[in-house]
Write an enzyme that holds these catalytic residues in place. Structure first.
Site, PDB file in Angstrom:
ATOM      1  N   GLN A 194      45.104   7.380  -9.438  1.00 23.57           N
ATOM      2  CA  GLN A 194      44.122   6.545  -8.723  1.00 23.57           C
ATOM      3  C   GLN A 194      44.774   6.023  -7.449  1.00 23.57           C
ATOM      4  O   GLN A 194      45.953   5.666  -7.446  1.00 23.57           O
ATOM      5  CB  GLN A 194      43.716   5.392  -9.657  1.00 23.57           C
ATOM      6  CG  GLN A 194      43.162   4.161  -8.989  1.00 23.57           C
ATOM      7  CD  GLN A 194      41.690   3.886  -9.291  1.00 23.57           C
ATOM      8  OE1 GLN A 194      40.905   4.802  -9.518  1.00 23.57           O
ATOM      9  NE2 GLN A 194      41.369   2.615  -9.284  1.00 23.57           N
ATOM     10  N   ARG A 208      51.465   4.086  -2.704  1.00 21.39           N
ATOM     11  CA  ARG A 208      51.800   2.783  -3.284  1.00 21.39           C
ATOM     12  C   ARG A 208      52.873   2.867  -4.365  1.00 21.39           C
ATOM     13  O   ARG A 208      53.382   1.828  -4.811  1.00 21.39           O
ATOM     14  CB  ARG A 208      50.551   2.090  -3.836  1.00 21.39           C
ATOM     15  CG  ARG A 208      49.878   2.778  -5.000  1.00 21.39           C
ATOM     16  CD  ARG A 208      48.739   1.960  -5.547  1.00 21.39           C
ATOM     17  NE  ARG A 208      48.028   2.645  -6.627  1.00 21.39           N
ATOM     18  CZ  ARG A 208      47.166   2.052  -7.441  1.00 21.39           C
ATOM     19  NH1 ARG A 208      46.924   0.756  -7.335  1.00 21.39           N
ATOM     20  NH2 ARG A 208      46.545   2.747  -8.372  1.00 21.39           N
ATOM     21  N   HIS A 257      44.699  -2.802   0.429  1.00 20.56           N
ATOM     22  CA  HIS A 257      43.955  -3.295  -0.743  1.00 20.56           C
ATOM     23  C   HIS A 257      44.359  -4.737  -1.059  1.00 20.56           C
ATOM     24  O   HIS A 257      44.848  -5.063  -2.130  1.00 20.56           O
ATOM     25  CB  HIS A 257      44.290  -2.360  -1.900  1.00 20.56           C
ATOM     26  CG  HIS A 257      43.471  -2.484  -3.145  1.00 20.56           C
ATOM     27  ND1 HIS A 257      43.352  -3.652  -3.841  1.00 20.56           N
ATOM     28  CD2 HIS A 257      42.764  -1.560  -3.829  1.00 20.56           C
ATOM     29  CE1 HIS A 257      42.613  -3.423  -4.916  1.00 20.56           C
ATOM     30  NE2 HIS A 257      42.222  -2.178  -4.919  1.00 20.56           N
ATOM     31  N   ASP A 306      32.436  -4.812  -7.459  1.00 22.95           N
ATOM     32  CA  ASP A 306      33.265  -3.698  -6.996  1.00 22.95           C
ATOM     33  C   ASP A 306      32.408  -2.910  -6.004  1.00 22.95           C
ATOM     34  O   ASP A 306      31.648  -2.028  -6.395  1.00 22.95           O
ATOM     35  CB  ASP A 306      33.690  -2.821  -8.184  1.00 22.95           C
ATOM     36  CG  ASP A 306      34.838  -1.887  -7.839  1.00 22.95           C
ATOM     37  OD1 ASP A 306      35.411  -1.304  -8.777  1.00 22.95           O
ATOM     38  OD2 ASP A 306      35.131  -1.753  -6.639  1.00 22.95           O
ATOM     39  N   GLU A 340      39.345  -5.713   1.082  1.00 27.05           N
ATOM     40  CA  GLU A 340      40.216  -4.616   1.475  1.00 27.05           C
ATOM     41  C   GLU A 340      39.687  -3.957   2.748  1.00 27.05           C
ATOM     42  O   GLU A 340      38.478  -3.861   2.938  1.00 27.05           O
ATOM     43  CB  GLU A 340      40.258  -3.603   0.323  1.00 27.05           C
ATOM     44  CG  GLU A 340      40.510  -4.241  -1.051  1.00 27.05           C
ATOM     45  CD  GLU A 340      40.142  -3.343  -2.204  1.00 27.05           C
ATOM     46  OE1 GLU A 340      39.767  -3.874  -3.284  1.00 27.05           O
ATOM     47  OE2 GLU A 340      40.184  -2.108  -2.031  1.00 27.05           O
TER      48      GLU A 340
END
Ligand code: TA6
Length: 298
Positions: free
Chosen positions: A92, A97, A166, A211, A270
């Site tokens: 994901q 990251r 994010h 979301d 974000e």
């Protein structure tokens, strides 16, 4: 004497950078300026802390976050690249990251701010894409300025990717905040299978799982926190998408690296280019996502 960032200079208290073993013994930089402190892990070039003196931290960091090689950190500012969300057979939110970035440079500036530049190292996962380079510049002053610079190194092929900073913001109470700057914007509601909707509220309030991917919106977003008597501004350039997220109760309980009650103290706003806003970068060209995070008393 030249005026520095935000019109103030500080010759007497130059910025400092210290190299420390952070949590999980992951390498971390601690940046101090006359106005603020910041902590940045090489893992993910991940800013985990930014706070101005005499003010609560701006960024939320989960008490349950992992700090381990190859594991995403829960909180702060994950750098999402080269894809956002789920991708068939892949992790994901891309691989940037979870990689240890290279520290290329750090530079205290005459105005008292400190800039730190990181580079995403070559990695096997990158071979699935046309050649590219990614630099990330974090500038700490009385605001936090972020620049994600992606360059298409191919001479022939277009490079198609998504990017997103994010950001997890610390709030006094999720019930006591409102988010503005998105009225009239079309968004995809991930909570209901990405249904397409239009934002009708001037001031968005959160009282359940949220979301949302707001599309084609280059504008500034503000978070007003009545509990902390603070207004947070999220200004951006070269970004058409804004994502707003709070996992609320059920999702919070499903996340092993997030406390069950922590949804009450955070909201993600974000900035990036995701979904239909993905970037199609011609050969040899660059894109520079820029985000400025600042706060002021109400
Ligand atoms: O940005 C919002 C989101 O895409 C949510 O759907 C949620 O999954 C969140 O990111 C966190 O993702 P992560 O992979 O860090 O658990």
């Amino acid at each position: 004497m030249t005026s520095g960032k935000n019109g103030r200079t500080d010759q007497t208290n130059p910025g400092r950078v210290a190299f420390l073993d952070g949590r999980g013994e992951l390498p971390m930089l601690k940046v101090s300026t006359a106005w603020s402190t910041a902590e940045i892990y090489l893992q993910g070039a991940h800013v985990t802390h930014f706070g101005k003196k005499n003010e609560p931290p701006l960024l939320f960091l989960s008490q349950c976050s992992r700090f381990a090689d190859g594991q995403p950190i829960r909180g702060g500012i994950p750098v999402i690249f080269p894809w956002f969300g789920a991708r068939e057979g892949l992790g994901q939110h891309g691989f940037a990251r979870v990689k240890a970035w290279e520290l290329k440079e750090f530079a205290p500036a005459p105005d008292g701010s400190v800039s730190v530049r990181f580079r995403l190292p070559d990695c096997p996962e990158a071979s699935a894409f046309s050649p590219f380079s990614v630099d990330y510049i974090v500038t700490v002053s009385d605001s936090l300025n972020l620049e994600l610079l992606v360059t298409n190194k191919s001479e022939t092929d277009e490079f198609v990717f998504e990017n997103c900073l994010h950001t997890y913001f610390e709030v006094s109470s999720i019930n006591g905040i409102s988010i503005s700057g998105l009225k009239g914007v079309t968004y995809l509601d991930k909570v209901v299978n990405f249904a397409q909707k239009t934002e009708n509220d001037n001031a968005i309030r959160i009282s359940s799982e949220v979301d949302r991917i707001y599309l084609n919106t280059p504008g500034t977003v503000e978070i007003v926190d009545s509990g902390l008597k603070r207004r947070i501004r999220v200004e951006k350039q070269a970004s058409l998408s804004t994502v707003v997220w709070n996992p609320w109760v059920a999702k919070a309980q499903q996340m092993p690296d997030f406390g069950n009650e922590e949804y009450e103290r955070m909201v993600c706003v974000e900035s990036g280019n995701v979904g239909s806003n993905q970037i199609r970068l011609p050969p040899g060209e660059s894109s520079r996502l820029m985000v400025k995070l600042s706060s002021e008393p109400l």
